[in-house]
Write an enzyme that holds these catalytic residues in place. Structure first.
Site, PDB file in Angstrom:
ATOM      1  N   ASN A  78     -13.248  -2.638  10.682  1.00  0.00           N
ATOM      2  CA  ASN A  78     -13.825  -3.177  11.749  1.00  0.00           C
ATOM      3  C   ASN A  78     -12.649  -2.584  12.996  1.00  0.00           C
ATOM      4  O   ASN A  78     -12.010  -1.398  12.552  1.00  0.00           O
ATOM      5  CB  ASN A  78     -12.552  -4.790  11.566  1.00  0.00           C
ATOM      6  CG  ASN A  78     -13.263  -6.080  11.921  1.00  0.00           C
ATOM      7  OD1 ASN A  78     -14.132  -6.195  12.615  1.00  0.00           O
ATOM      8  ND2 ASN A  78     -13.142  -6.371  10.376  1.00  0.00           N
ATOM      9  N   HIS A 109       5.536  12.036  10.013  1.00  0.00           N
ATOM     10  CA  HIS A 109       6.310  13.480  11.178  1.00  0.00           C
ATOM     11  C   HIS A 109       7.787  12.843  10.317  1.00  0.00           C
ATOM     12  O   HIS A 109       8.013  12.048   9.306  1.00  0.00           O
ATOM     13  CB  HIS A 109       6.448  12.838  12.433  1.00  0.00           C
ATOM     14  CG  HIS A 109       6.985  11.318  13.053  1.00  0.00           C
ATOM     15  ND1 HIS A 109       8.471  10.672  12.889  1.00  0.00           N
ATOM     16  CD2 HIS A 109       6.372  10.413  12.967  1.00  0.00           C
ATOM     17  CE1 HIS A 109       7.613   9.730  12.891  1.00  0.00           C
ATOM     18  NE2 HIS A 109       6.687   9.043  13.242  1.00  0.00           N
ATOM     19  N   ALA A 150      -2.300 -10.538   7.894  1.00  0.00           N
ATOM     20  CA  ALA A 150      -2.468  -9.619   9.462  1.00  0.00           C
ATOM     21  C   ALA A 150      -0.820  -9.936   9.447  1.00  0.00           C
ATOM     22  O   ALA A 150       0.363 -10.455  10.048  1.00  0.00           O
ATOM     23  CB  ALA A 150      -2.753 -10.765   9.983  1.00  0.00           C
ATOM     24  N   THR A 155       4.784  -1.849   2.050  1.00  0.00           N
ATOM     25  CA  THR A 155       6.084  -0.910   2.219  1.00  0.00           C
ATOM     26  C   THR A 155       6.417  -0.325   0.636  1.00  0.00           C
ATOM     27  O   THR A 155       7.095   0.640  -0.097  1.00  0.00           O
ATOM     28  CB  THR A 155       7.798  -0.730   2.708  1.00  0.00           C
ATOM     29  OG1 THR A 155       7.713  -1.936   1.957  1.00  0.00           O
ATOM     30  CG2 THR A 155       7.324  -0.560   4.051  1.00  0.00           C
ATOM     31  N   LYS A 156       6.132  -0.924  -0.268  1.00  0.00           N
ATOM     32  CA  LYS A 156       6.149  -0.987  -1.997  1.00  0.00           C
ATOM     33  C   LYS A 156       4.801  -1.643  -2.064  1.00  0.00           C
ATOM     34  O   LYS A 156       4.168  -2.127  -1.575  1.00  0.00           O
ATOM     35  CB  LYS A 156       6.998  -1.943  -1.968  1.00  0.00           C
ATOM     36  CG  LYS A 156       8.600  -1.622  -1.825  1.00  0.00           C
ATOM     37  CD  LYS A 156       9.700  -2.306  -2.641  1.00  0.00           C
ATOM     38  CE  LYS A 156      10.876  -1.708  -1.719  1.00  0.00           C
ATOM     39  NZ  LYS A 156      11.685  -3.082  -1.667  1.00  0.00           N
ATOM     40  N   ARG A 173       2.047 -15.614  -2.185  1.00  0.00           N
ATOM     41  CA  ARG A 173       1.071 -16.945  -2.537  1.00  0.00           C
ATOM     42  C   ARG A 173       0.065 -16.270  -3.713  1.00  0.00           C
ATOM     43  O   ARG A 173      -0.083 -14.740  -3.441  1.00  0.00           O
ATOM     44  CB  ARG A 173       0.161 -17.094  -2.171  1.00  0.00           C
ATOM     45  CG  ARG A 173      -1.014 -18.052  -2.802  1.00  0.00           C
ATOM     46  CD  ARG A 173      -1.945 -19.257  -1.631  1.00  0.00           C
ATOM     47  NE  ARG A 173      -2.629 -19.588  -2.235  1.00  0.00           N
ATOM     48  CZ  ARG A 173      -4.191 -19.570  -1.927  1.00  0.00           C
ATOM     49  NH1 ARG A 173      -4.409 -19.106  -0.241  1.00  0.00           N
ATOM     50  NH2 ARG A 173      -4.913 -20.130  -2.362  1.00  0.00           N
TER      51      ARG A 173
END
Length: 183
Positions: A78, A109, A150, A155-156, A173
Site C-alpha cells: 500500500n 545505524h 495498525a 520486536t519478537k 487473539r
C-alpha cells in the site's frame, strides 16, 4: 478498472521494474504513483500479480549491496509502505501491507555507540497482514496467517495464526486456519 487502464498499469509497472533490474513474475501493476525501487547491488525478486498502491504516497522497495528482498505471489503493498533489505527479507504469498507500514532487516545505524549496526533476516509467512503504520524490525519471523495490527512495533517472532498489537507487539487473539483468510 477498465481493461485498457489495467493494461497500462501493468506496462508502466513492468517498465519501472525492468529499469531497476528487478526480477518479477506476471502482471505486476500499480494504482496511483509508481513505486520507488532501489537496488544498490542487492537483488529484488517479486512474484506474480503484485500490486503497488500509491494513492497517498509512493511505496518503496530497497535492497542494499549483497542483500536479497523476496516477495511471493499476490502481494498488495500500500501507499507509503516500505520494505528494505540489508541482508535478507523473505515474504511469502498473499501479503497485505497497509499504508505507511515498514519492514526492515537493519536498524540502519548504531543504537548504542560502538555496538555496531544490527542486521538480521526478516521472514514473513504466507497470508500475513501488516496493518497501517506497523513496523517489523530486524530478526523477526511472522508466521503464516498472522495479523499485525495498525501501529504495532514487532520486536519478537509472531506465531502463525495470531493477531498482535501494540508497542512492543503482543498477542491479543488466536485465529483459526481456514477462517476465511487465505492460507
Amino acid at each position: 478498472m477498465s481493461l485498457i487502464r489495467r493494461a497500462a498499469a501493468v506496462l508502466s509497472t513492468t517498465a519501472r521494474l525492468r529499469r531497476r533490474r528487478v526480477r518479477f513474475g506476471r502482471h505486476p501493476r500499480t494504482e496511483g504513483m509508481l513505486p520507488s525501487v532501489t537496488s544498490y547491488g542487492g537483488a529484488i525478486v517479486i512474484g506474480d500479480h503484485i500490486m503497488f498502491r500509491g494513492i497517498e504516497a509512493r511505496a518503496a522497495l530497497r535492497a542494499n549491496e549483497g542483500a536479497t528482498l523476496r516477495i511471493g505471489d499476490r502481494a498488495l503493498i500500500n501507499s507509503g509502505a516500505s520494505i528494505e533489505s540489508s541482508t535478507e527479507v523473505s515474504i511469502g504469498d498473499d501479503l497485505l501491507m497497509g499504508p505507511f507500514a515498514s519492514i526492515s532487516d537493519s536498524d540502519g545505524h548504531e543504537v548504542v555507540h560502538g555496538a555496531g549496526v544490527r542486521n538480521a533476516p526478516v521472514v514473513l509467512g504466507n497470508g500475513v497482514w501488516i496493518g497501517r503504520a506497523a513496523i517489523v524490525l530486524p530478526g523477526v519471523t511472522v508466521g503464516d496467517g498472522a495479523v499485525v495490527g495498525a501501529g504495532a512495533v514487532v520486536t519478537k517472532d509472531v506465531p502463525a495464526w495470531t493477531v498482535v498489537v501494540g508497542n512492543p507487539a503482543k498477542i491479543v487473539r488466536e485465529l483459526q486456519p481456514g477462517s476465511g483468510r487465505r492460507e
